[in-house]
Scaffold this active site. Sequence first.
Site, PDB file in Angstrom:
ATOM      1  CB  ALA A 116      -0.935  -0.002   1.203  1.00 47.40           C
ATOM      2  CB  ALA A 117       4.050   2.331   1.415  1.00 51.22           C
ATOM      3  N   GLY A 119       0.339   5.032  -0.372  1.00 46.54           N
ATOM      4  CA  GLY A 119      -1.075   5.207  -0.034  1.00 46.54           C
ATOM      5  C   GLY A 119      -1.954   5.805  -1.117  1.00 46.54           C
ATOM      6  N   GLY A 120      -1.432   5.948  -2.336  1.00 48.28           N
ATOM      7  CA  GLY A 120      -2.249   6.525  -3.411  1.00 48.28           C
ATOM      8  C   GLY A 120      -3.534   5.738  -3.615  1.00 48.28           C
ATOM      9  CG  ASP A 139       4.568  -1.152   1.665  1.00 43.84           C
ATOM     10  OD1 ASP A 139       4.046  -0.887   0.565  1.00 43.84           O
ATOM     11  OD2 ASP A 139       5.784  -1.434   1.800  1.00 43.84           O
ATOM     12  NE  ARG A 144       7.589   1.896  -0.774  1.00 46.44           N
ATOM     13  CZ  ARG A 144       7.459   2.714  -1.810  1.00 46.44           C
ATOM     14  NH1 ARG A 144       8.472   3.480  -2.156  1.00 46.44           N
ATOM     15  NH2 ARG A 144       6.344   2.773  -2.505  1.00 46.44           N
ATOM     16  CG  ASP A 166       6.664 -11.682   4.303  1.00 46.47           C
ATOM     17  OD1 ASP A 166       5.783 -12.000   3.477  1.00 46.47           O
ATOM     18  OD2 ASP A 166       7.846 -12.016   4.193  1.00 46.47           O
ATOM     19  CG  ASP A 184      -0.063  -0.622  -7.114  1.00 48.59           C
ATOM     20  OD1 ASP A 184      -0.034  -0.921  -8.324  1.00 48.59           O
ATOM     21  OD2 ASP A 184       0.367   0.453  -6.666  1.00 48.59           O
ATOM     22  CB  CYS A 237       3.876   1.253 -12.538  1.00 47.83           C
ATOM     23  SG  CYS A 237       5.227   1.076 -11.384  1.00 47.83           S
TER      24      CYS A 237
HETATM   25  C1  SAM Z   1       4.073  -0.057  -6.489  1.00 45.72           C
HETATM   26  S1  SAM Z   1       4.417   0.207  -4.830  1.00 45.72           S
HETATM   27  C2  SAM Z   1       2.835   0.497  -4.140  1.00 45.72           C
HETATM   28  C3  SAM Z   1       2.273   1.851  -4.399  1.00 45.72           C
HETATM   29  C4  SAM Z   1       0.977   2.068  -3.658  1.00 45.72           C
HETATM   30  N1  SAM Z   1       0.011   1.028  -3.950  1.00 45.72           N
HETATM   31  C5  SAM Z   1       0.360   3.409  -3.967  1.00 45.72           C
HETATM   32  O1  SAM Z   1      -0.564   3.483  -4.764  1.00 45.72           O
HETATM   33  O2  SAM Z   1       0.796   4.413  -3.383  1.00 45.72           O
HETATM   34  C6  SAM Z   1       4.783  -1.390  -4.249  1.00 45.72           C
HETATM   35  C7  SAM Z   1       4.961  -1.495  -2.754  1.00 45.72           C
HETATM   36  O3  SAM Z   1       5.149  -2.866  -2.445  1.00 45.72           O
HETATM   37  C8  SAM Z   1       5.944  -2.936  -1.283  1.00 45.72           C
HETATM   38  N2  SAM Z   1       6.474  -4.314  -1.212  1.00 45.72           N
HETATM   39  C9  SAM Z   1       7.620  -4.828  -1.684  1.00 45.72           C
HETATM   40  N3  SAM Z   1       7.698  -6.135  -1.412  1.00 45.72           N
HETATM   41  C10 SAM Z   1       6.565  -6.448  -0.748  1.00 45.72           C
HETATM   42  C11 SAM Z   1       6.069  -7.640  -0.179  1.00 45.72           C
HETATM   43  N4  SAM Z   1       6.735  -8.790  -0.256  1.00 45.72           N
HETATM   44  N5  SAM Z   1       4.888  -7.559   0.447  1.00 45.72           N
HETATM   45  C12 SAM Z   1       4.167  -6.415   0.545  1.00 45.72           C
HETATM   46  N6  SAM Z   1       4.594  -5.242   0.014  1.00 45.72           N
HETATM   47  C13 SAM Z   1       5.781  -5.282  -0.616  1.00 45.72           C
HETATM   48  C14 SAM Z   1       6.989  -1.862  -1.472  1.00 45.72           C
HETATM   49  O4  SAM Z   1       7.516  -1.458  -0.219  1.00 45.72           O
HETATM   50  C15 SAM Z   1       6.182  -0.774  -2.180  1.00 45.72           C
HETATM   51  O5  SAM Z   1       5.752   0.193  -1.256  1.00 45.72           O
END
Ligand code: SAM
Length: 469
Positions: A116-117, A119-120, A139, A144, A166, A184, A237
């Site tokens: 989620a980070a 948070g968008g 997240d 983050r 996790d 996401d 993305c």
């Molecule tokens: C594309 S970003 C998310 C952006 C967010 N959804 C937004 O709209 O602001 C992907 C996120 O996945 C997190 N991430 C990486 N590995 C992960 C895992 N194994 N489980 C959960 N989150 C993870 C990262 O820290 C990152 O913040």
Amino acid sequence: MKKSLKEQLPERFAERMERLLNDEYPVFLNSYDENIYAGLRMNTLKITPEEYLKMTDQALESVTWCPTGFYYNGSREYSKNPLYHAGLYYIQEPSAMFPAQVLPVEAGDHILDLCAAPGGKSTALAAKLRGTGLLVSNDISASRAKALLKNIESSGIRNSIVLTEDPKHLAGPFEEYFDKILIDAPCSGEGMFRKEPSMMRAWEKNGPDFFSKLQREIVDCGVRMLKPGGMMVYSTCTFSVEENEGTLKYILDNYPEMHVIPIEQKGEGLMPAHPEWVDGPEEIRYARRLWPHYVKGEGHFTALLRKDGAEDGDKGLSKMRLSDESKGMRELPEEFVQFLKDGDIRLDFDPARLILQGDHLSYLPENAPPLGKLRRMRTGWYLGDIKKKRFEPSGFFARALRPFECGHWIDLELSDARVIKYLKCETLEVSSELPNGWYIVGVCGYSLGWGKVSGGTLKNKYPSGWRWQ
Ligand SMILES: C[S@@+](CC[C@H](N)C(=O)[O-])C[C@H]1O[C@@H](n2cnc3c(N)ncnc32)[C@H](O)[C@@H]1O
């Protein structure tokens, strides 16, 4: 001479894209010479787009795939605007608005935003819930998640839980718990090269191979946590086939109860995904690719999936396997009652949903699940601290209050110089007729934070971490 963006693209990436796109490749490549689009999304927990457009003379063009989204000119004016600080809108890349828009949210849903980070998408999902149900925003990265927390708090979201786990640790306790899940996923970020060229270097270290493995581990957890009849959005993305159509094929091959379903939201330039690229089932075509040479935005991929089975309508009641170590209260704490009375706060709090952890008093979302020892940053609406027999309200409490809920409200016009002074954490002069006590300081009817009036002076209680820079 400085290299153009096109010339900086990693060679292996350019070769793969050329092979994938064939005749379209030159047009795709030319998109790197074009400007990026800046977007903002209205926070409908606070304001509708129509209300906002009446308040401002800003020229905003609609994002065709998100009714609450608009293009703006990218000026810093928008992030320096007090209305932004009041949480009326969220600055978000236009293509990134699509995944949360696509998830069909219903009142009372229990929703998980697994990655989620910052948070968008969580802030958009919370707006769609309109204060009902539950949003769990997780997240894995605690650092983050700080930005995630700030965005949730400043948007005035009351019904959320912020975890930093996790996904593997969530899948067991939350088995078949959520009505809707948004993944996401962390990805190789190819769609963001134009906006954030530094991502090209990161791609060279960890590219599609690395991320497609990670995505499969994450979706395994997501599928487990989805209720029968529930819906899931998978988005990235990036352009790479392995991470998009490839991950969908993985889900369909391994979970016959999951299906890719059509996305109802229309928009200019949204293109179907390509099952033929992975020799996968035709339903993969329902997913949408946002290509920068077709849409006014960066590169994205979004799929909507449904799990077989009838929704039982029994929202959130599941086989939770964690013990409940945060019990609600029998009655409201005296200090809190006094504060509500002094500040003329017209809200009824159910004591069974109030929890005190150390000094922190929070209000749990309705039917909040027990969290056991899961790593968390927030459990519900953080109201404030009880210290030395007094209640000290939090900035988050203020942000989620509306004028009809609080009688002690000092409202300022946007042009009043005290608005910026307040956001800079300075002391304000106020009417000497105001009785002493706690007040919300608002701008145009939207809450910014707390202040404490004493003899015509307002002591500033705006959170220092949110200070206007
Ligand atoms: C594309 S970003 C998310 C952006 C967010 N959804 C937004 O709209 O602001 C992907 C996120 O996945 C997190 N991430 C990486 N590995 C992960 C895992 N194994 N489980 C959960 N989150 C993870 C990262 O820290 C990152 O913040």
